[in-house]
Motif scaffolding. Structure first.
Motif, PDB file in Angstrom:
ATOM      1  N   ASP A   7       0.828  -1.213   0.000  1.00 46.41           N
ATOM      2  CA  ASP A   7       0.000   0.000   0.000  1.00 46.41           C
ATOM      3  C   ASP A   7       0.861   1.261   0.000  1.00 46.41           C
ATOM      4  O   ASP A   7       0.560   2.225  -0.700  1.00 46.41           O
ATOM      5  N   GLY A   8       1.929   1.249   0.766  1.00 47.13           N
ATOM      6  CA  GLY A   8       2.828   2.401   0.812  1.00 47.13           C
ATOM      7  C   GLY A   8       3.502   2.645  -0.526  1.00 47.13           C
ATOM      8  O   GLY A   8       3.590   3.791  -0.988  1.00 47.13           O
ATOM      9  N   SER A   9       3.936   1.591  -1.174  1.00 45.20           N
ATOM     10  CA  SER A   9       4.571   1.721  -2.490  1.00 45.20           C
ATOM     11  C   SER A   9       3.587   2.259  -3.521  1.00 45.20           C
ATOM     12  O   SER A   9       3.933   3.115  -4.339  1.00 45.20           O
ATOM     13  N   ARG A  10       2.375   1.775  -3.473  1.00 45.21           N
ATOM     14  CA  ARG A  10       1.354   2.241  -4.415  1.00 45.21           C
ATOM     15  C   ARG A  10       1.047   3.720  -4.191  1.00 45.21           C
ATOM     16  O   ARG A  10       0.914   4.475  -5.141  1.00 45.21           O
ATOM     17  N   LYS A  11       0.963   4.134  -2.927  1.00 46.17           N
ATOM     18  CA  LYS A  11       0.687   5.541  -2.630  1.00 46.17           C
ATOM     19  C   LYS A  11       1.837   6.438  -3.095  1.00 46.17           C
ATOM     20  O   LYS A  11       1.609   7.530  -3.616  1.00 46.17           O
ATOM     21  N   GLN A  12       3.072   5.978  -2.918  1.00 49.66           N
ATOM     22  CA  GLN A  12       4.219   6.750  -3.385  1.00 49.66           C
ATOM     23  C   GLN A  12       4.188   6.881  -4.899  1.00 49.66           C
ATOM     24  O   GLN A  12       4.402   7.961  -5.446  1.00 49.66           O
ATOM     25  N   LYS A  16       3.786  10.349  -7.158  1.00 46.19           N
ATOM     26  CA  LYS A  16       4.760  10.740  -8.171  1.00 46.19           C
ATOM     27  C   LYS A  16       4.088  10.949  -9.528  1.00 46.19           C
ATOM     28  O   LYS A  16       4.400  11.894 -10.246  1.00 46.19           O
ATOM     29  N   VAL A  17       3.174  10.057  -9.883  1.00 46.26           N
ATOM     30  CA  VAL A  17       2.470  10.191 -11.156  1.00 46.26           C
ATOM     31  C   VAL A  17       1.609  11.441 -11.140  1.00 46.26           C
ATOM     32  O   VAL A  17       1.570  12.198 -12.113  1.00 46.26           O
ATOM     33  N   LYS A  23      -3.514  15.764 -14.318  1.00 44.90           N
ATOM     34  CA  LYS A  23      -4.868  15.502 -14.801  1.00 44.90           C
ATOM     35  C   LYS A  23      -5.320  14.070 -14.513  1.00 44.90           C
ATOM     36  O   LYS A  23      -6.505  13.775 -14.552  1.00 44.90           O
ATOM     37  N   LEU A  24      -4.361  13.184 -14.261  1.00 39.25           N
ATOM     38  CA  LEU A  24      -4.714  11.809 -13.907  1.00 39.25           C
ATOM     39  C   LEU A  24      -5.071  11.798 -12.432  1.00 39.25           C
ATOM     40  O   LEU A  24      -4.273  12.159 -11.591  1.00 39.25           O
ATOM     41  N   ILE A  25      -6.271  11.376 -12.122  1.00 41.68           N
ATOM     42  CA  ILE A  25      -6.712  11.403 -10.732  1.00 41.68           C
ATOM     43  C   ILE A  25      -6.653  10.023 -10.113  1.00 41.68           C
ATOM     44  O   ILE A  25      -6.541   9.025 -10.816  1.00 41.68           O
ATOM     45  N   GLY A  26      -6.749   9.978  -8.795  1.00 41.22           N
ATOM     46  CA  GLY A  26      -6.543   8.760  -8.026  1.00 41.22           C
ATOM     47  C   GLY A  26      -7.267   7.531  -8.537  1.00 41.22           C
ATOM     48  O   GLY A  26      -6.661   6.485  -8.715  1.00 41.22           O
ATOM     49  N   HIS A  27      -8.566   7.639  -8.789  1.00 45.58           N
ATOM     50  CA  HIS A  27      -9.282   6.428  -9.196  1.00 45.58           C
ATOM     51  C   HIS A  27      -8.835   5.946 -10.575  1.00 45.58           C
ATOM     52  O   HIS A  27      -8.855   4.767 -10.849  1.00 45.58           O
ATOM     53  N   GLN A  28      -8.411   6.860 -11.444  1.00 51.04           N
ATOM     54  CA  GLN A  28      -7.876   6.433 -12.733  1.00 51.04           C
ATOM     55  C   GLN A  28      -6.596   5.627 -12.539  1.00 51.04           C
ATOM     56  O   GLN A  28      -6.380   4.610 -13.198  1.00 51.04           O
ATOM     57  N   LEU A  29      -5.759   6.090 -11.608  1.00 46.92           N
ATOM     58  CA  LEU A  29      -4.508   5.384 -11.360  1.00 46.92           C
ATOM     59  C   LEU A  29      -4.747   4.014 -10.742  1.00 46.92           C
ATOM     60  O   LEU A  29      -4.015   3.072 -11.018  1.00 46.92           O
TER      61      LEU A  29
END
Length: 67
Positions: A7-12, A16-17, A23-29
């Motif tokens: 989870d920590g790696s994904r949040k990092q 960064k993205v 323009k790319l928002i959280g749910h898209q990622l």
């Protein structure tokens, strides 16, 4: 690797993205889930740039953020 580490790696990565392509928002990622081809397509769509420019941006991003 435990769940907290993942989870920590994904949040990092998401942070960064978002810093690079705001323009790319959280749910898209979350849907993209770190797949380069899908990130490329989404950047092209949201920013209206061609594939070569997108791939160049992603390559620069990868070089800056490789651990």
């Amino acid at each position: 690797m435990n769940r907290d580490t993942i989870d920590g790696s994904r949040k990092q990565f998401t942070g960064k993205v978002n810093a690079q392509w705001g323009k790319l928002i959280g749910h898209q990622l979350e849907v993209i889930d770190c797949k380069r081809v899908e990130v490329s397509g989404k950047v092209q769509e949201d920013y209206g740039i061609n594939r070569d420019a997108t791939e160049q941006q992603i390559e620069c991003f990868n070089k800056r953020n490789s651990d």
